[in-house]
Design a protein around this motif. Structure first.
Motif, PDB file in Angstrom:
ATOM      1  N   MET A   1       0.601  -1.329  -0.031  1.00  0.00           N
ATOM      2  CA  MET A   1       0.498  -0.157   0.382  1.00  0.00           C
ATOM      3  C   MET A   1       0.963   1.101  -0.370  1.00  0.00           C
ATOM      4  O   MET A   1       1.714   1.192   0.811  1.00  0.00           O
ATOM      5  CB  MET A   1      -0.863  -0.021   1.239  1.00  0.00           C
ATOM      6  CG  MET A   1      -2.315   1.167   1.032  1.00  0.00           C
ATOM      7  SD  MET A   1      -2.814   0.622   2.388  1.00  0.00           S
ATOM      8  CE  MET A   1      -4.307  -0.294   1.693  1.00  0.00           C
ATOM      9  N   GLN A   2       0.163   1.839  -1.293  1.00  0.00           N
ATOM     10  CA  GLN A   2       1.118   2.861  -0.610  1.00  0.00           C
ATOM     11  C   GLN A   2       1.114   4.627   0.139  1.00  0.00           C
ATOM     12  O   GLN A   2      -0.128   4.085   0.198  1.00  0.00           O
ATOM     13  CB  GLN A   2       1.164   3.741  -2.379  1.00  0.00           C
ATOM     14  CG  GLN A   2       2.155   4.759  -2.521  1.00  0.00           C
ATOM     15  CD  GLN A   2       2.019   5.981  -3.928  1.00  0.00           C
ATOM     16  OE1 GLN A   2       1.516   5.198  -4.491  1.00  0.00           O
ATOM     17  NE2 GLN A   2       2.521   7.301  -4.198  1.00  0.00           N
ATOM     18  N   ALA A  13      -1.068   6.585   7.045  1.00  0.00           N
ATOM     19  CA  ALA A  13      -1.522   6.906   8.207  1.00  0.00           C
ATOM     20  C   ALA A  13      -3.079   6.970   7.963  1.00  0.00           C
ATOM     21  O   ALA A  13      -3.426   6.533   8.765  1.00  0.00           O
ATOM     22  CB  ALA A  13      -0.834   8.416   9.067  1.00  0.00           C
ATOM     23  N   ASN A  14      -3.164   7.245   7.073  1.00  0.00           N
ATOM     24  CA  ASN A  14      -5.081   6.963   6.790  1.00  0.00           C
ATOM     25  C   ASN A  14      -5.230   5.213   6.999  1.00  0.00           C
ATOM     26  O   ASN A  14      -6.540   5.148   8.087  1.00  0.00           O
ATOM     27  CB  ASN A  14      -5.153   7.827   5.594  1.00  0.00           C
ATOM     28  CG  ASN A  14      -5.234   9.144   5.393  1.00  0.00           C
ATOM     29  OD1 ASN A  14      -5.414  10.106   6.379  1.00  0.00           O
ATOM     30  ND2 ASN A  14      -4.594   9.489   3.978  1.00  0.00           N
ATOM     31  N   TRP A  15      -4.831   4.619   6.580  1.00  0.00           N
ATOM     32  CA  TRP A  15      -5.597   3.270   6.692  1.00  0.00           C
ATOM     33  C   TRP A  15      -4.811   2.228   8.277  1.00  0.00           C
ATOM     34  O   TRP A  15      -5.298   2.132   8.725  1.00  0.00           O
ATOM     35  CB  TRP A  15      -4.653   2.415   5.575  1.00  0.00           C
ATOM     36  CG  TRP A  15      -5.184   2.724   4.255  1.00  0.00           C
ATOM     37  CD1 TRP A  15      -4.473   3.342   3.234  1.00  0.00           C
ATOM     38  CD2 TRP A  15      -6.566   1.898   3.691  1.00  0.00           C
ATOM     39  NE1 TRP A  15      -5.507   2.906   1.883  1.00  0.00           N
ATOM     40  CE2 TRP A  15      -6.129   3.149   2.622  1.00  0.00           C
ATOM     41  CE3 TRP A  15      -7.515   1.792   4.208  1.00  0.00           C
ATOM     42  CZ2 TRP A  15      -7.492   2.976   1.619  1.00  0.00           C
ATOM     43  CZ3 TRP A  15      -9.076   2.176   3.330  1.00  0.00           C
ATOM     44  CH2 TRP A  15      -8.500   2.307   2.041  1.00  0.00           C
ATOM     45  N   ALA A  16      -4.022   3.843   8.780  1.00  0.00           N
ATOM     46  CA  ALA A  16      -3.545   2.629  10.267  1.00  0.00           C
ATOM     47  C   ALA A  16      -4.506   3.098  10.692  1.00  0.00           C
ATOM     48  O   ALA A  16      -4.709   1.846  12.307  1.00  0.00           O
ATOM     49  CB  ALA A  16      -2.363   3.150  10.270  1.00  0.00           C
ATOM     50  N   PHE A  20      -8.183   1.957  14.767  1.00  0.00           N
ATOM     51  CA  PHE A  20      -9.053   3.274  16.185  1.00  0.00           C
ATOM     52  C   PHE A  20     -10.378   3.588  15.830  1.00  0.00           C
ATOM     53  O   PHE A  20     -10.762   3.753  16.810  1.00  0.00           O
ATOM     54  CB  PHE A  20      -7.414   4.256  15.803  1.00  0.00           C
ATOM     55  CG  PHE A  20      -7.681   5.557  16.945  1.00  0.00           C
ATOM     56  CD1 PHE A  20      -7.941   4.810  18.173  1.00  0.00           C
ATOM     57  CD2 PHE A  20      -8.091   5.893  16.008  1.00  0.00           C
ATOM     58  CE1 PHE A  20      -8.106   6.023  19.371  1.00  0.00           C
ATOM     59  CE2 PHE A  20      -8.962   7.195  17.483  1.00  0.00           C
ATOM     60  CZ  PHE A  20      -8.635   7.202  18.789  1.00  0.00           C
ATOM     61  N   LEU A  21     -10.431   4.786  14.760  1.00  0.00           N
ATOM     62  CA  LEU A  21     -12.007   5.073  14.748  1.00  0.00           C
ATOM     63  C   LEU A  21     -12.933   3.944  14.339  1.00  0.00           C
ATOM     64  O   LEU A  21     -13.645   4.372  15.165  1.00  0.00           O
ATOM     65  CB  LEU A  21     -11.684   5.592  13.219  1.00  0.00           C
ATOM     66  CG  LEU A  21     -11.195   6.946  12.285  1.00  0.00           C
ATOM     67  CD1 LEU A  21     -10.736   7.384  11.323  1.00  0.00           C
ATOM     68  CD2 LEU A  21     -10.561   8.499  13.640  1.00  0.00           C
ATOM     69  N   VAL A  22     -12.682   3.350  14.366  1.00  0.00           N
ATOM     70  CA  VAL A  22     -14.017   1.983  14.089  1.00  0.00           C
ATOM     71  C   VAL A  22     -14.389   2.088  15.930  1.00  0.00           C
ATOM     72  O   VAL A  22     -15.327   1.691  16.050  1.00  0.00           O
ATOM     73  CB  VAL A  22     -13.664   0.776  13.236  1.00  0.00           C
ATOM     74  CG1 VAL A  22     -14.769  -0.737  14.332  1.00  0.00           C
ATOM     75  CG2 VAL A  22     -13.535   0.362  12.099  1.00  0.00           C
ATOM     76  N   GLU A  23     -13.029   1.300  16.572  1.00  0.00           N
ATOM     77  CA  GLU A  23     -13.383   1.552  17.811  1.00  0.00           C
ATOM     78  C   GLU A  23     -14.084   2.689  18.602  1.00  0.00           C
ATOM     79  O   GLU A  23     -14.834   2.611  19.867  1.00  0.00           O
ATOM     80  CB  GLU A  23     -11.684   1.345  18.656  1.00  0.00           C
ATOM     81  CG  GLU A  23     -11.532   0.691  20.612  1.00  0.00           C
ATOM     82  CD  GLU A  23     -10.151   0.215  20.633  1.00  0.00           C
ATOM     83  OE1 GLU A  23     -10.116   0.328  21.660  1.00  0.00           O
ATOM     84  OE2 GLU A  23      -9.413  -0.461  19.872  1.00  0.00           O
ATOM     85  N   MET A  24     -13.391   3.884  18.463  1.00  0.00           N
ATOM     86  CA  MET A  24     -13.947   5.128  18.695  1.00  0.00           C
ATOM     87  C   MET A  24     -15.344   5.130  18.015  1.00  0.00           C
ATOM     88  O   MET A  24     -16.263   5.619  19.599  1.00  0.00           O
ATOM     89  CB  MET A  24     -13.151   6.130  18.407  1.00  0.00           C
ATOM     90  CG  MET A  24     -12.394   6.627  19.187  1.00  0.00           C
ATOM     91  SD  MET A  24     -11.446   6.260  20.770  1.00  0.00           S
ATOM     92  CE  MET A  24     -11.076   4.750  20.950  1.00  0.00           C
ATOM     93  N   GLN A  25     -15.903   5.083  17.496  1.00  0.00           N
ATOM     94  CA  GLN A  25     -17.256   5.029  17.316  1.00  0.00           C
ATOM     95  C   GLN A  25     -18.304   3.929  18.166  1.00  0.00           C
ATOM     96  O   GLN A  25     -19.115   4.873  18.371  1.00  0.00           O
ATOM     97  CB  GLN A  25     -17.570   4.443  15.202  1.00  0.00           C
ATOM     98  CG  GLN A  25     -18.495   4.885  14.980  1.00  0.00           C
ATOM     99  CD  GLN A  25     -19.254   3.680  14.150  1.00  0.00           C
ATOM    100  OE1 GLN A  25     -18.096   3.073  12.935  1.00  0.00           O
ATOM    101  NE2 GLN A  25     -20.540   4.117  13.443  1.00  0.00           N
ATOM    102  N   ALA A  26     -17.742   2.881  18.000  1.00  0.00           N
ATOM    103  CA  ALA A  26     -18.217   1.870  18.998  1.00  0.00           C
ATOM    104  C   ALA A  26     -18.593   2.508  21.278  1.00  0.00           C
ATOM    105  O   ALA A  26     -19.800   2.448  21.679  1.00  0.00           O
ATOM    106  CB  ALA A  26     -17.593   0.831  19.169  1.00  0.00           C
TER     107      ALA A  26
END
Length: 59
Positions: A1-2, A13-16, A20-26
């Motif tokens: 991935m580039q 960094a966006n893919w990384a 975290f964002l999924v966890e924060m949404q939950a």
């Protein structure tokens, strides 16, 4: 991935951030839904609150 570079090396960094964002949404959904985590005594400031009127008047 580039990554964000002309060489295409490194970690994007966006893919990384996705796990975290999924966890924060939950977590955000749980905080809104679970009444045991609510504080009935908390009263957030309103949009018309004057708590900062003295600091903005000096500018």
């Amino acid at each position: 991935m580039q990554a964000h570079s002309s060489l295409g090396v490194g970690r994007n960094a966006n893919w990384a951030l996705i796990p975290f964002l999924v966890e924060m949404q939950a977590l955000a959904e749980r905080l809104r839904a679970d009444a045991s985590l609510h504080d009935a005594a908390y009263a957030p400031p309103s949009a018309t609150s004057t708590w900062c009127s003295t600091t903005t008047a000096r500018r």
